[in-house]
Design a protein around this motif. Structure first.
Motif, PDB file in Angstrom:
ATOM      1  N   PRO A  78     -18.322 -38.636   2.516  1.00 25.51           N
ATOM      2  CA  PRO A  78     -17.547 -39.789   2.918  1.00 25.51           C
ATOM      3  C   PRO A  78     -17.151 -40.485   1.358  1.00 25.51           C
ATOM      4  O   PRO A  78     -16.027 -41.182   1.355  1.00 25.51           O
ATOM      5  CB  PRO A  78     -18.072 -41.009   3.408  1.00 25.51           C
ATOM      6  CG  PRO A  78     -19.169 -40.026   4.390  1.00 25.51           C
ATOM      7  CD  PRO A  78     -19.276 -38.859   3.869  1.00 25.51           C
ATOM      8  N   LEU A  81     -14.070 -38.032  -0.027  1.00 24.83           N
ATOM      9  CA  LEU A  81     -12.935 -37.901   0.306  1.00 24.83           C
ATOM     10  C   LEU A  81     -11.978 -39.720  -0.175  1.00 24.83           C
ATOM     11  O   LEU A  81     -11.338 -40.026  -0.995  1.00 24.83           O
ATOM     12  CB  LEU A  81     -12.986 -38.896   1.412  1.00 24.83           C
ATOM     13  CG  LEU A  81     -12.741 -37.041   2.758  1.00 24.83           C
ATOM     14  CD1 LEU A  81     -13.035 -37.749   3.873  1.00 24.83           C
ATOM     15  CD2 LEU A  81     -12.154 -36.120   2.307  1.00 24.83           C
ATOM     16  N   GLY A 131     -12.000 -29.093  10.262  1.00 23.65           N
ATOM     17  CA  GLY A 131     -12.160 -30.454   9.550  1.00 23.65           C
ATOM     18  C   GLY A 131     -14.192 -29.953   9.235  1.00 23.65           C
ATOM     19  O   GLY A 131     -14.757 -30.273   9.635  1.00 23.65           O
ATOM     20  N   ASP A 133     -17.710 -31.499   8.880  1.00 23.10           N
ATOM     21  CA  ASP A 133     -18.611 -32.357   9.267  1.00 23.10           C
ATOM     22  C   ASP A 133     -19.475 -33.285   8.223  1.00 23.10           C
ATOM     23  O   ASP A 133     -19.291 -33.365   7.281  1.00 23.10           O
ATOM     24  CB  ASP A 133     -20.161 -31.707  10.564  1.00 23.10           C
ATOM     25  CG  ASP A 133     -21.175 -32.634  10.320  1.00 23.10           C
ATOM     26  OD1 ASP A 133     -20.056 -33.408  11.539  1.00 23.10           O
ATOM     27  OD2 ASP A 133     -22.287 -31.595  10.380  1.00 23.10           O
ATOM     28  N   VAL A 134     -18.511 -34.580   9.177  1.00 20.48           N
ATOM     29  CA  VAL A 134     -19.401 -36.228   8.267  1.00 20.48           C
ATOM     30  C   VAL A 134     -20.374 -35.897   7.838  1.00 20.48           C
ATOM     31  O   VAL A 134     -20.713 -36.462   6.767  1.00 20.48           O
ATOM     32  CB  VAL A 134     -18.902 -37.138   8.734  1.00 20.48           C
ATOM     33  CG1 VAL A 134     -19.406 -37.533   9.678  1.00 20.48           C
ATOM     34  CG2 VAL A 134     -18.807 -38.278   7.910  1.00 20.48           C
ATOM     35  N   GLU A 143     -19.790 -34.417  13.848  1.00 17.75           N
ATOM     36  CA  GLU A 143     -18.283 -35.308  13.542  1.00 17.75           C
ATOM     37  C   GLU A 143     -17.281 -34.388  12.969  1.00 17.75           C
ATOM     38  O   GLU A 143     -17.212 -35.139  11.027  1.00 17.75           O
ATOM     39  CB  GLU A 143     -18.824 -36.445  14.230  1.00 17.75           C
ATOM     40  CG  GLU A 143     -19.063 -37.432  15.038  1.00 17.75           C
ATOM     41  CD  GLU A 143     -19.901 -38.480  14.499  1.00 17.75           C
ATOM     42  OE1 GLU A 143     -19.044 -39.918  15.385  1.00 17.75           O
ATOM     43  OE2 GLU A 143     -20.348 -39.055  13.824  1.00 17.75           O
ATOM     44  N   ARG A 144     -16.473 -33.921  13.308  1.00 14.79           N
ATOM     45  CA  ARG A 144     -15.897 -33.618  12.133  1.00 14.79           C
ATOM     46  C   ARG A 144     -14.390 -34.520  12.173  1.00 14.79           C
ATOM     47  O   ARG A 144     -13.476 -35.187  12.362  1.00 14.79           O
ATOM     48  CB  ARG A 144     -14.636 -32.008  12.582  1.00 14.79           C
ATOM     49  CG  ARG A 144     -16.449 -30.794  12.857  1.00 14.79           C
ATOM     50  CD  ARG A 144     -15.629 -29.911  12.703  1.00 14.79           C
ATOM     51  NE  ARG A 144     -15.910 -29.121  13.118  1.00 14.79           N
ATOM     52  CZ  ARG A 144     -17.708 -28.281  12.352  1.00 14.79           C
ATOM     53  NH1 ARG A 144     -16.949 -28.825  11.412  1.00 14.79           N
ATOM     54  NH2 ARG A 144     -18.206 -28.253  13.176  1.00 14.79           N
ATOM     55  N   VAL A 145     -14.101 -34.723  10.741  1.00 13.38           N
ATOM     56  CA  VAL A 145     -12.798 -35.029   9.798  1.00 13.38           C
ATOM     57  C   VAL A 145     -11.617 -34.788   9.868  1.00 13.38           C
ATOM     58  O   VAL A 145     -11.978 -33.491   9.449  1.00 13.38           O
ATOM     59  CB  VAL A 145     -13.316 -35.424   8.571  1.00 13.38           C
ATOM     60  CG1 VAL A 145     -14.523 -36.701   8.203  1.00 13.38           C
ATOM     61  CG2 VAL A 145     -13.408 -34.880   6.994  1.00 13.38           C
ATOM     62  N   HIS A 147     -10.389 -33.166   7.337  1.00 10.27           N
ATOM     63  CA  HIS A 147     -10.297 -32.711   5.775  1.00 10.27           C
ATOM     64  C   HIS A 147     -11.051 -31.734   5.672  1.00 10.27           C
ATOM     65  O   HIS A 147     -11.977 -31.521   6.526  1.00 10.27           O
ATOM     66  CB  HIS A 147     -10.494 -33.492   4.629  1.00 10.27           C
ATOM     67  CG  HIS A 147     -10.117 -35.257   5.139  1.00 10.27           C
ATOM     68  ND1 HIS A 147      -8.875 -34.997   4.175  1.00 10.27           N
ATOM     69  CD2 HIS A 147     -10.577 -36.014   5.915  1.00 10.27           C
ATOM     70  CE1 HIS A 147      -8.001 -36.281   4.727  1.00 10.27           C
ATOM     71  NE2 HIS A 147      -9.206 -36.688   5.381  1.00 10.27           N
TER      72      HIS A 147
END
Length: 333
Positions: A78, A81, A131, A133-134, A143-145, A147
C-alpha cells in the motif's frame, strides 16, 4: 505490451528504452519484518520522507528505481503504491517478489519450509502475472492488487548456501521459465556469488537475467572477473559505505573491469536500506546524511575521476539495465 521484451513496473509494462538512468537495487519503504531483529534502522515507513528521497534521485538525473523488498521482509504494497502513483509519469518503480536469506525464515514452520516447491512457484507467478498480495504473503488471507512485481529476489548466506536458499533458487528458476522474470540475488557480504550464478545457469536461466548484488563488500576484482565470465550481471551497490571499503576501491575495481571489457555486465545502485542511509529520513530526526542521490552526485564523478568514460557510465546506468531488467517472453517454456 506486444514486444517480446519489456520491463514490468508497478504501474504497468514499459519499453526498456524509456527507463532512463536506473538505480538497480534500492529501498524507499521497509515495514519491519525479520530485519528489524538486526537493527531498528531497517524500519522505514514514512511515505513523505520516501517521496522526498525519490525526488532527490530524480533531481540528480535518475528515472527508474528497483525496490528490492520481498514479501515478509519489508515489502509494503500500500505505501509503495501511494508513492508510485504520486510519481506517475515522473519515475518508474519496480517492485519485488521472492525471498531473502534463510536466516529470516523459521526452518521448521515458515511457508518457505512447509509449502511444496511448485505451490510456491504458483504464488510467485501470481504476483508477477496477476498482482501482488497486498499483505505480502503474511497470511492467512491473500488479496491481490492490480499491480505486479517486476523482479524476483533470492538471498544467500555468508559463505554457504542454505538448503532453504537452494529451494529459493529452484523456485526462482521455475518462475523464470514460466514468466521470463529477471532474478536478483542478495549475496551476504559478497560471498557465494559464483556458486549461486552457476546453480541458476545449470537450471536454464539466461545469464542476461541474473543479477548479483553486494559483491562490493567482497572487493576481489579477480573474483568479479571469474563471475562475469559466466555472462551474468553484477550490481555494484552501496557506495558511501566506508565501514566496508572506501568508494575509491570500488571505483578502481570497476575501472579495472571496464578496461578488461566487462562494462556491459555492470549495474550500479545505492542500496540505501537503512533509515540513516537516506537524507530525507535522517532529516526527520534532525541528523544529516547522504542519500540515494549520492550515487549520481558523488559516486559517478569519482568514476570519471579514476578514468571511466561517460560511455561506460551510460552503459552501467542506462543501457545495461535495459537488458538485465527486461522480461523476455521468448524464454518461456
Amino acid at each position: 505490451m506486444k514486444n517480446n521484451k519489456f520491463v514490468r513496473t508497478v504501474l504497468g509494462d514499459i519499453d526498456p528504452q524509456t527507463m532512463g538512468i536506473v538505480d538497480c537495487h534500492d529501498h524507499l519503504i521497509k515495514n519491519g519484518g525479520p530485519e528489524m531483529q538486526e537493527h531498528i534502522d531497517f524500519l522505514m515507513i514514512d511515505t513523505l520522507a520516501a517521496s522526498e528521497e525519490l525526488q532527490s534521485f530524480l533531481d540528480a538525473g535518475g528515472k527508474t528505481m528497483v525496490t528490492m523488498d520481498p514479501p515478509n521482509v519489508g515489502r509494503d504494497v500500500p505505501r509503495m503504491l501511494e508513492i508510485a502513483k504520486k510519481f506517475a509519469g515522473k519515475a518508474h518503480l519496480i517492485m519485488t517478489t521472492g525471498f531473502h536469506k534463510a536466516k529470516f525464515y523459521d526452518k521448521y514452520s515458515s511457508w518457505l519450509k512447509t509449502v511444496e516447491e511448485d505451490k510456491i512457484v504458483a504464488m510467485m507467478v501470481a504476483e508477477i502475472e496477476e498482482g501482488m498480495d497486498v499483505h505480502s504473503y503474511n497470511g492467512p488471507v491473500i488479496e491481490r492488487v492490480p499491480h505486479q512485481a517486476g523482479i524476483i529476489k533470492c538471498g544467500t548466506s555468508y559463505g554457504v548456501i542454505d538448503p532453504l536458499e537452494l529451494k529459493e533458487l529452484r523456485i526462482a528458476a521455475k518462475t523464470y521459465h514460466q514468466t521470463g522474470v529477471p532474478i536478483l540475488i542478495h549475496t551476504q557480504l559478497g560471498t557465494m556469488g559464483y556458486e549461486v550464478a552457476s546453480i541458476l545457469l545449470s537450471q536454464g536461466v539466461d545469464p542476461h537475467n541474473i543479477i548479483l548484488s553486494h559483491l562490493n563488500k567482497n572487493p576481489d576484482k579477480y573474483y568479479y572477473e571469474k563471475i562475469l565470465q559466466l555472462g551474468v550481471f553484477i550490481a555494484f551497490d552501496g557506495p558511501d559505505r566506508v565501514k566496508y571499503y572506501p568508494d575509491s576501491l570500488l571505483a578502481e575495481n570497476i575501472k579495472w573491469l571496464c578496461d578488461r571489457g566487462y562494462q556491459h555486465q555492470i549495474l550500479l545502485a545505492m542500496d540505501a536500506g537503512r533509515f540513516y542511509y537516506q537524507t530525507a529520513y535522517s532529516a526527520t530526526k534532525g541528523t544529516v546524511s547522504n542519500g540515494i542521490a549520492y550515487l549520481l552526485t558523488n559516486f559517478v564523478p569519482l568514476l570519471k575521476q579514476v578514468g571511466i568514460t561517460q560511455a561506460m557510465i551510460d552503459d552501467m546506468l542506462i543501457n545495461n539495465p535495459q537488458v538485465a531488467l527486461s522480461f523476455d517472453v521468448t524464454k518461456r517454456k
